[in-house]
Design an enzyme around this catalytic site. Structure first.
Site, mmCIF file in Angstrom:
data_model
loop_
_atom_site.group_PDB
_atom_site.id
_atom_site.type_symbol
_atom_site.label_atom_id
_atom_site.label_comp_id
_atom_site.label_asym_id
_atom_site.label_seq_id
_atom_site.Cartn_x
_atom_site.Cartn_y
_atom_site.Cartn_z
ATOM 1 N N ARG A 77 -5.916 -17.866 -9.506
ATOM 2 C CA ARG A 77 -6.934 -17.275 -8.103
ATOM 3 C C ARG A 77 -8.009 -16.527 -8.738
ATOM 4 O O ARG A 77 -8.040 -15.821 -9.900
ATOM 5 C CB ARG A 77 -5.926 -16.775 -7.546
ATOM 6 C CG ARG A 77 -4.905 -17.434 -6.624
ATOM 7 C CD ARG A 77 -4.117 -16.813 -5.905
ATOM 8 N NE ARG A 77 -4.686 -16.336 -4.615
ATOM 9 C CZ ARG A 77 -4.121 -15.438 -3.966
ATOM 10 N NH1 ARG A 77 -2.689 -15.103 -3.926
ATOM 11 N NH2 ARG A 77 -4.601 -15.176 -2.710
ATOM 12 N N ARG A 131 0.841 -1.167 -0.023
ATOM 13 C CA ARG A 131 0.217 0.205 -0.173
ATOM 14 C C ARG A 131 0.858 1.269 0.017
ATOM 15 O O ARG A 131 0.648 2.309 -0.632
ATOM 16 C CB ARG A 131 -1.140 -0.019 1.357
ATOM 17 C CG ARG A 131 -1.729 -0.847 1.074
ATOM 18 C CD ARG A 131 -2.405 -1.695 2.222
ATOM 19 N NE ARG A 131 -3.801 -2.536 2.190
ATOM 20 C CZ ARG A 131 -3.741 -3.796 1.916
ATOM 21 N NH1 ARG A 131 -2.495 -4.472 1.750
ATOM 22 N NH2 ARG A 131 -4.608 -4.415 1.919
ATOM 23 N N GLY A 178 -1.251 -11.914 -5.206
ATOM 24 C CA GLY A 178 -2.777 -11.508 -5.575
ATOM 25 C C GLY A 178 -3.081 -10.102 -4.957
ATOM 26 O O GLY A 178 -4.034 -9.216 -5.494
ATOM 27 N N ARG A 237 -5.392 -23.774 0.607
ATOM 28 C CA ARG A 237 -4.583 -24.210 1.895
ATOM 29 C C ARG A 237 -5.432 -25.174 2.893
ATOM 30 O O ARG A 237 -4.765 -25.541 3.874
ATOM 31 C CB ARG A 237 -4.153 -22.856 2.750
ATOM 32 C CG ARG A 237 -3.199 -21.879 2.098
ATOM 33 C CD ARG A 237 -2.878 -20.775 2.835
ATOM 34 N NE ARG A 237 -1.795 -19.924 2.269
ATOM 35 C CZ ARG A 237 -1.458 -18.766 2.243
ATOM 36 N NH1 ARG A 237 -2.517 -17.864 2.999
ATOM 37 N NH2 ARG A 237 -0.356 -18.222 1.716
ATOM 38 N N ASP A 241 -4.205 -15.416 7.170
ATOM 39 C CA ASP A 241 -2.831 -15.673 6.494
ATOM 40 C C ASP A 241 -2.018 -16.702 7.804
ATOM 41 O O ASP A 241 -1.191 -17.427 7.307
ATOM 42 C CB ASP A 241 -2.008 -14.596 6.154
ATOM 43 C CG ASP A 241 -2.666 -14.042 5.014
ATOM 44 O OD1 ASP A 241 -3.298 -14.604 4.332
ATOM 45 O OD2 ASP A 241 -2.117 -12.829 4.733
ATOM 46 N N GLN A 284 -8.661 -7.221 0.216
ATOM 47 C CA GLN A 284 -8.110 -7.110 -1.272
ATOM 48 C C GLN A 284 -9.431 -6.433 -1.843
ATOM 49 O O GLN A 284 -9.170 -5.527 -2.753
ATOM 50 C CB GLN A 284 -7.708 -8.488 -1.594
ATOM 51 C CG GLN A 284 -6.391 -8.676 -1.208
ATOM 52 C CD GLN A 284 -5.651 -10.085 -1.655
ATOM 53 O OE1 GLN A 284 -6.237 -10.669 -2.474
ATOM 54 N NE2 GLN A 284 -4.418 -10.355 -1.496
HETATM 55 C C1 S3P Z 1 -4.274 -9.070 2.175
HETATM 56 C C2 S3P Z 1 -5.431 -9.576 2.420
HETATM 57 C C3 S3P Z 1 -5.716 -10.946 2.792
HETATM 58 C C4 S3P Z 1 -4.595 -11.638 2.806
HETATM 59 C C5 S3P Z 1 -3.363 -11.508 1.828
HETATM 60 C C6 S3P Z 1 -3.010 -9.980 1.867
HETATM 61 C C7 S3P Z 1 -3.914 -7.669 1.857
HETATM 62 O O1 S3P Z 1 -6.399 -11.409 1.406
HETATM 63 O O2 S3P Z 1 -4.750 -13.138 2.668
HETATM 64 O O3 S3P Z 1 -2.258 -12.294 2.122
HETATM 65 O O4 S3P Z 1 -2.676 -7.244 1.910
HETATM 66 O O5 S3P Z 1 -4.925 -7.012 1.822
HETATM 67 P P1 S3P Z 1 -8.154 -11.264 1.735
HETATM 68 O O6 S3P Z 1 -8.228 -9.930 1.848
HETATM 69 O O7 S3P Z 1 -8.693 -11.552 0.068
HETATM 70 O O8 S3P Z 1 -8.563 -12.281 2.462
#
Ligand code: S3P
Length: 425
Positions: free
Chosen positions: A121, A27, A93, A342, A311, A166
């Site tokens: 994904r 970010r 991701g 997982r 995580d 995310q």
């Molecule tokens: C993350 C949010 C999580 C997490 C990923 C990092 C982020 O995913 O699993 O490793 O930095 O916003 P989700 O928000 O899709 O659960």
């Protein structure tokens, strides 16, 4: 790279500073790239994922240089320019989903690609709400590559079925470029680093319970100090709890309440854990953690806790093998959509080493306390968190464990083994 890890003969002892938070590092690059002027990012992560984000923004015309090993200077015009080729998100991701929100409202077209794991994904979760805002995105059955045509965006009032930082961050970042108000509501609160940093950099953003609203805003360059990553700290916490005679202190750990589910679990399991010296840095709570070997009890992990430790669940599964009774993890079906499935990968690999663990549609059931046997090869499925969780398990296995493709740890934590070695006498 194959890694052979032997049982520890003595406890872990000492004090260690854990590297920079991966989520916040992503970010920091993204928001500094949108702020006109010079931003400074201190303690930037050297994990491969945040570096994918950094390289991607350089392709969008942002100038970045390291002032020293961990301090990054970002100079931006406050607007991005069209990339000359496809933008590679690697294994990340977070990069693909958050950057999609930023690119959807630009005046140019772009394509996002990723590695084998990322290309599998699901992206429907971001494509659907972005399209409601007016975005023009083409994908292959909602998977990468994503072809994004710059479009005019309008705010939406979106109620998400998923608690996902995310997805939330993607929509809020698109909201920075949209007309009107963009609102996002989620069932349980997911990590809120995007909201904190947007506010810190001057965006017009308000959080009311589970709803966040944002208006089109210009961001101001800032100095951002990034704390240690509680998701990386989790491996050390679990190791100290399960290796007899351990007592360690972990310094400068991010303690944002949307990330500290693991601390609640350790307390529920009656583990010895203490927070020392709590403070606030760049809008985020930070402190030190003292943890020592403990006799643990099983617990139930579900509901609002899940996004606060999503995580950490693979390493929490390792922890549960050493807790008396049956630990149940529910409501975590989205674990199947991470760097690996997982639920399946954790169950398959922990069974190989002698754990009593059962797969359920939305989590696991683990019966402890069990002596782990080891003495076999285990797989990491392109998944850094699985590699590190298996390493922690190997510290208490009767016989050495051979971890295949251990180098996936570099995705978030290149210093992982070096730092563990500093605690071994
Ligand atoms: C993350 C949010 C999580 C997490 C990923 C990092 C982020 O995913 O699993 O490793 O930095 O916003 P989700 O928000 O899709 O659960």
């Amino acid at each position: 790279m194959q890694k052979i890890v032997e049982k520890l003969q003595n406890g872990l002892k000492g004090c260690v500073e854990i590297p920079s938070d991966k989520s916040i590092s992503h970010r920091a690059v993204m928001l500094s790239s949108l702020a006109k002027g010079k931003s400074l990012i201190r303690n930037f992560s050297n994990g491969e994922d945040p570096i994918s984000t950094l390289k991607l923004f350089e392709q969008l015309g942002v100038k970045a240089k390291y002032i020293d090993e961990k301090t990054l200077e970002i100079v931006s015009e406050g607007k991005l320019s069209a990339p000359l080729k496809a933008l590679d998100c690697g294994n990340s991701g977070t990069t693909m989903r958050l950057v999609s929100g930023i690119l959807a409202g630009q005046k140019f077209n772009s394509t996002l690609i990723g590695d084998e794991s990322l290309s599998k994904r699901p992206m429907k979760r971001i494509i659907e709400p972005l399209k409601l805002m007016g975005a023009d995105i083409k994908s292959t059955d909602f998977h990468a590559p994503l072809e994004i045509k710059g479009a005019h965006l309008n705010g939406i009032d979106y109620v998400s079925k998923l608690s996902s930082a995310q997805v939330k961050s993607c929509i809020l970042l698109a909201g920075l470029f949209a007309d009107g108000i963009t609102k996002f509501t989620e069932p349980f609160i997911s990590r809120n680093h995007t909201e904190i940093m947007l506010k810190y950099m001057g965006a017009d953003i308000i959080t009311e319970g589970k709803t966040v609203s944002i208006k089109k805003s210009a961001l101001l360059p800032q100095e951002i100090n990034i704390c240690g990553d509680i998701s990386s700290v989790a491996y050390f916490i679990v190791a100290a709890l399960i290796v007899p005679n351990s007592e360690i202190i972990l310094k400068n750990v991010g303690l944002n309440p949307t990330r500290t589910g693991i601390l609640d679990v350790v307390k529920a399991m009656e583990g010895n854990i203490e927070i020392l010296d709590k403070k606030n840095i760049s809008g985020e709570d930070v402190g030190d953690i003292k943890v020592s070997y403990s006799e643990l009890k099983s617990c139930i992990i579900q509901g609002e806790l899940i996004p606060r430790l999503i995580d950490e669940l693979p390493v929490i599964a390792v922890l549960a093998t050493q807790a008396q009774g049956v630990t149940t993890i529910k409501d975590a079906e989205d674990l199947r959509n991470k760097e690996s499935d997982r639920i399946k990968s954790v169950v398959t690999e922990l069974k190989k080493i002698g754990a009593e663990i059962e797969e359920t549609p939305d989590g696991f059931k683990i019966t402890g306390k069990k002596q782990l046997k080891g003495g076999c090869e285990v797989e990491t499925y392109h998944d850094h968190r699985l590699a590190m969780s298996l390493y922690v398990a190997s510290l208490i296995c009767e016989r050495p464990l051979i971890i295949n493709d251990f180098n996936w740890v570099n995705i978030s934590f290149p210093e992982f083994e070096k730092l563990f070695n500093t605690l071994i006498n």
